[in-house]
Write an enzyme that holds these catalytic residues in place. Structure first.
Site, PDB file in Angstrom:
ATOM      1  CE  LYS A 159       4.007  -4.292 -13.199  1.00 45.62           C
ATOM      2  NZ  LYS A 159       4.818  -2.912 -13.447  1.00 45.62           N
ATOM      3  CD  GLU A 201       6.548  -3.063 -16.522  1.00 44.03           C
ATOM      4  OE1 GLU A 201       5.573  -2.221 -16.588  1.00 44.03           O
ATOM      5  OE2 GLU A 201       6.925  -3.533 -15.818  1.00 44.03           O
ATOM      6  CG  HIS A 209      11.397  -0.719  -6.321  1.00 48.03           C
ATOM      7  ND1 HIS A 209      10.136  -0.325  -6.885  1.00 48.03           N
ATOM      8  CD2 HIS A 209      11.371   0.378  -5.640  1.00 48.03           C
ATOM      9  CE1 HIS A 209       9.755   0.400  -6.684  1.00 48.03           C
ATOM     10  NE2 HIS A 209      10.001   0.699  -5.770  1.00 48.03           N
ATOM     11  CE  LYS A 237       8.085   0.722  -3.178  1.00 49.02           C
ATOM     12  NZ  LYS A 237       7.653   2.698  -3.209  1.00 49.02           N
ATOM     13  CD  GLU A 289       3.351   2.267  -9.693  1.00 54.32           C
ATOM     14  OE1 GLU A 289       2.418   2.749  -9.815  1.00 54.32           O
ATOM     15  OE2 GLU A 289       3.980   1.677  -8.287  1.00 54.32           O
ATOM     16  NE  ARG A 293       0.200   6.377  -4.171  1.00 49.38           N
ATOM     17  CZ  ARG A 293       1.732   5.647  -3.436  1.00 49.38           C
ATOM     18  NH1 ARG A 293       1.957   5.789  -2.499  1.00 49.38           N
ATOM     19  NH2 ARG A 293       1.321   4.042  -3.442  1.00 49.38           N
TER      20      ARG A 293
HETATM   21  P1  ADP Z   1       3.705   2.928  -1.312  1.00 48.68           P
HETATM   22  O1  ADP Z   1       4.227   2.826  -2.886  1.00 48.68           O
HETATM   23  O2  ADP Z   1       3.735   4.821  -0.764  1.00 48.68           O
HETATM   24  O3  ADP Z   1       5.414   2.112  -1.145  1.00 48.68           O
HETATM   25  P2  ADP Z   1       2.305   1.366  -1.421  1.00 48.68           P
HETATM   26  O4  ADP Z   1       2.451   0.705  -2.165  1.00 48.68           O
HETATM   27  O5  ADP Z   1       2.462  -0.381  -0.566  1.00 48.68           O
HETATM   28  O6  ADP Z   1       3.189   1.745  -0.844  1.00 48.68           O
HETATM   29  O7  ADP Z   1       0.383   1.788  -1.001  1.00 48.68           O
HETATM   30  C1  ADP Z   1       0.544   2.754  -0.149  1.00 48.68           C
HETATM   31  C2  ADP Z   1      -1.518   2.286  -0.208  1.00 48.68           C
HETATM   32  O8  ADP Z   1      -1.809   2.335  -1.145  1.00 48.68           O
HETATM   33  C3  ADP Z   1      -1.247   1.105   0.996  1.00 48.68           C
HETATM   34  O9  ADP Z   1      -1.637   1.100   1.655  1.00 48.68           O
HETATM   35  C4  ADP Z   1      -1.682   0.214  -0.641  1.00 48.68           C
HETATM   36  O10 ADP Z   1      -2.630  -0.676  -0.228  1.00 48.68           O
HETATM   37  C5  ADP Z   1      -2.770   1.306  -0.877  1.00 48.68           C
HETATM   38  N1  ADP Z   1      -2.787   1.378  -2.408  1.00 48.68           N
HETATM   39  C6  ADP Z   1      -1.670   2.040  -3.548  1.00 48.68           C
HETATM   40  N2  ADP Z   1      -2.334   1.710  -4.332  1.00 48.68           N
HETATM   41  C7  ADP Z   1      -4.046   1.755  -4.131  1.00 48.68           C
HETATM   42  C8  ADP Z   1      -4.513   0.910  -5.615  1.00 48.68           C
HETATM   43  N3  ADP Z   1      -4.499   1.383  -7.023  1.00 48.68           N
HETATM   44  N4  ADP Z   1      -5.581   0.705  -5.057  1.00 48.68           N
HETATM   45  C9  ADP Z   1      -5.901   0.483  -3.440  1.00 48.68           C
HETATM   46  N5  ADP Z   1      -5.062   0.430  -2.695  1.00 48.68           N
HETATM   47  C10 ADP Z   1      -3.706   0.659  -3.022  1.00 48.68           C
HETATM   48  P1  ADP Z   2       2.511  -1.350  -8.141  1.00 52.10           P
HETATM   49  O1  ADP Z   2       1.490  -0.216  -8.368  1.00 52.10           O
HETATM   50  O2  ADP Z   2       1.892  -2.413  -6.816  1.00 52.10           O
HETATM   51  O3  ADP Z   2       3.744  -0.182  -6.819  1.00 52.10           O
HETATM   52  P2  ADP Z   2       4.766  -2.076  -9.941  1.00 52.10           P
HETATM   53  O4  ADP Z   2       5.096  -1.852 -11.613  1.00 52.10           O
HETATM   54  O5  ADP Z   2       5.107  -0.574  -9.274  1.00 52.10           O
HETATM   55  O6  ADP Z   2       3.243  -1.862  -9.268  1.00 52.10           O
HETATM   56  O7  ADP Z   2       5.527  -2.956  -9.356  1.00 52.10           O
HETATM   57  C1  ADP Z   2       5.764  -3.682  -7.669  1.00 52.10           C
HETATM   58  C2  ADP Z   2       6.579  -4.357  -7.876  1.00 52.10           C
HETATM   59  O8  ADP Z   2       6.551  -5.322  -8.518  1.00 52.10           O
HETATM   60  C3  ADP Z   2       8.269  -3.581  -8.363  1.00 52.10           C
HETATM   61  O9  ADP Z   2       8.840  -3.034  -6.837  1.00 52.10           O
HETATM   62  C4  ADP Z   2       9.102  -4.927  -8.221  1.00 52.10           C
HETATM   63  O10 ADP Z   2       9.519  -5.556  -7.154  1.00 52.10           O
HETATM   64  C5  ADP Z   2       8.046  -5.709  -9.166  1.00 52.10           C
HETATM   65  N1  ADP Z   2       8.383  -6.202 -10.762  1.00 52.10           N
HETATM   66  C6  ADP Z   2       7.794  -4.368 -11.193  1.00 52.10           C
HETATM   67  N2  ADP Z   2       7.719  -4.605 -12.025  1.00 52.10           N
HETATM   68  C7  ADP Z   2       9.072  -6.023 -12.724  1.00 52.10           C
HETATM   69  C8  ADP Z   2       8.868  -6.541 -13.617  1.00 52.10           C
HETATM   70  N3  ADP Z   2       8.835  -6.095 -14.652  1.00 52.10           N
HETATM   71  N4  ADP Z   2      10.562  -7.300 -13.551  1.00 52.10           N
HETATM   72  C9  ADP Z   2      10.410  -7.833 -12.607  1.00 52.10           C
HETATM   73  N5  ADP Z   2      10.142  -7.263 -11.323  1.00 52.10           N
HETATM   74  C10 ADP Z   2       8.957  -6.243 -11.399  1.00 52.10           C
HETATM   75 MG    MG Z   3       5.089   0.802  -7.184  1.00 50.97          MG
END
Ligand code: ADP
Ligand code: ADP
Ligand code: MG
Length: 472
Positions: A159, A201, A209, A237, A289, A293
């Protein structure tokens, strides 16, 4: 609240959402917009608007210099970053404050500490919150990763520490794959997020989730219960709800208490979300994580608690202590959110662009629509495909899903395709109805031909719909 000029540095539905909160608080709302967003709904509704540059986000919504120039020109006192774009940029938060304005969110140090995913893991460990087994921090090189992976176990995820929005995550089933993927992941993270740090991870199979909404003022924090966000595609999501059908009261209390403990451990200020993976069978949960915001799916929490999260975050940012006590936060009923993206779910989620020709939103009891769409609106091709959120509340989960089906039936949009048709099928799906799903369920569901939409061309008894028409 004293007269305050609030600059809203975002676009689309979340800019509209923040304008509304600002107006209700008696703040002057000023929306920043790119050249192609000059006719957006947020610009129309806001008290004032200011152009910050060309369509490309790098030249406008991500352009800190241009934003600070505009802030100065309009005499802004505070800045709300929304989600995405600069919302989790410590540099932006720092420079807003250095320019003499309030940043509506945690300060730069907190964003660095909790918004960086590798650092947040370390903080969670220090606070005694369980995390997914993985590397202690970022891995240095392939050799380091291979040694660490032997302890963590396969399959695992690589990640990006600065990743988000489902981007910057790669999987590795074994050591050979790890050796191959690691340098690619580091290079990709550097290119996409300007930070090549990656960590490992263990991949948790069949997990849910579940995340906890919190609010803090630096002295104390409260939780506003959980959101279930397991229905995902490409780790983004698609459909969220609150409460989670997987938690009983004991599990809910444990999870929410852990989130409050972590938020208080770091002296968290503002609205934030702690995301966890939850194992249905063992009842174990693992912190993954923090999002420092407001989140896309915040409305489901607002619907069941009656608390306006954006208003609360503005109040805290403008110096008021948190008025809410934990005892006063109760929940009632069930809320679901359906993300409407301008994509064609029957054509590989191919982006769908166009002009809104006719638009009818569902109304009636328990319905909320957050959107930037209006009839005649021409969607610019430069940004995220999320165009609306349909949020539905009712007394029970079953009633909420029935109401969601009813709401989708009232929704009509012509001009381009949205994911509404997918939601119409999802809310009737037996697994969704039972609440029996995990983070990989929706992708498997989408791959199953039995769940494909009935192609109208193969059903001659039904008149073919007009081109580009969406009727869920
Ligand atoms: P939430 O966590 O609020 O459910 P998302 O993870 O889908 O929503 O992110 C919300 C918006 O922010 C999306 O448009 C996503 O593409 C953007 N986004 C979130 N984190 C980042 C990042 N680190 N870099 C670029 N875009 C991001
Ligand atoms: P982002 O910053 O893009 O939101 P997250 O770390 O929150 O990334 O992970 C996004 C999604 O990926 C999670 O909601 C879950 O569905 C999947 N995921 C993340 N970490 C794991 C893990 N260790 N094992 C299985 N699925 C994972
Ligand atoms: Mg996330």
């Amino acid at each position: 609240m004293k007269a305050t000029r609030l600059l809203i540095v975002n676009r689309g539905e979340i800019a509209v959402r923040i304008v509304r909160a600002a107006q209700e608080l008696g703040l002057t709302s000023i929306v920043t917009h790119s050249e192609v967003d000059a006719d957006s709904l947020a610009v129309t509704l806001a008290d004032e608007a200011v152009c910050i540059g060309p369509a490309q986000a790098a030249k406008s919504y991500l352009n800190i210099d241009a934003i600070l120039d505009a802030a100065k020109r309009v005499g802004a006192h505070a800045v709300h970053p929304g989600y995405g774009f600069l919302s989790e940029s410590p540099e932006f938060a720092r420079r807003v404050v250095a320019a003499g304005m309030v940043f509506v969110g945690p300060d730069a140090e907190l964003i660095e500490r909790m918004g960086n995913k590798a650092q947040a893991r370390s903080t969670a460990i220090a606070a005694g919150v369980p995390v997914v087994p993985g590397s202690a921090g970022a891995v240095v090189d392939v050799q380091d990763a291979v040694v660490t992976a032997a302890e963590v176990g396969f399959p695992l995820l690589i990640k990006a520490a600065a990743g988000g929005g489902g981007r910057g995550i790669r999987s590795a089933a074994d050591e050979a794959e790890l050796r191959h993927q690691l340098p690619l992941a580091q290079a990709e993270a550097q290119a996409a997020f300007g930070d090549g740090a990656v960590y490992l991870e263990r991949y948790i199979e069949r997990a849910r989730h579940i995340e906890v909404q919190i609010l803090g003022d630096g002295k104390r924090a409260v939780h506003l219960f959980e959101r279930e966000c397991s229905l995902q595609r490409r780790r983004q999501k698609v459909f969220e709800e609150s409460p989670s059908p997987a938690l009983d009261e004991t599990a809910r209390q444990r999870l929410c208490a852990s989130a409050v403990a972590l938020a208080e451990y770091v002296g968290y200020v503002a609205a934030g979300t702690l995301e966890y993976l939850y194992d249905d069978d063992s009842g174990e949960f693992f912190f993954i994580e923090m999002n420092t915001r407001i989140q896309v799916e915040h409305p489901v929490t607002e619907m069941i608690t009656g608390i306006d999260l954006v208003r609360e975050m503005l109040r805290v940012a403008l110096g008021e202590p948190l008025s809410l006590t934990q005892d006063a936060i109760t929940r009632r009923g069930w809320a679901v959110e359906m993300r409407l993206n301008a994509e064609d779910p029957d054509n590989g989620f191919f982006p769908s662009l166009g002009t809104v020709e006719r638009l009818t939103w569902p109304t009636g009891p328990g319905i909320r629509v957050d959107t930037g769409l209006y009839e005649g609106y021409r969607m610019p091709p430069y940004y995220d495909s999320l165009v609306a959120k349909l949020i539905v509340w009712d007394e029970s989960r079953e009633a909420a899903l029935n109401r969601a089906a009813r709401a989708l039936g009232e929704f009509h949009l012509t001009g381009f395709t949205t994911t509404a048709g997918l939601h119409a099928r999802l809310v009737q799906d037996p697994a969704v109805r039972c609440g029996d799903f995990h983070t990989a369920t929706l992708e498997a569901w989408l791959d199953d031909p039995a769940n494909a939409a009935t192609d109208p061309s193969t059903r001659p008894e039904t008149p073919a719909p007009a081109p580009q028409e969406t009727r869920p």
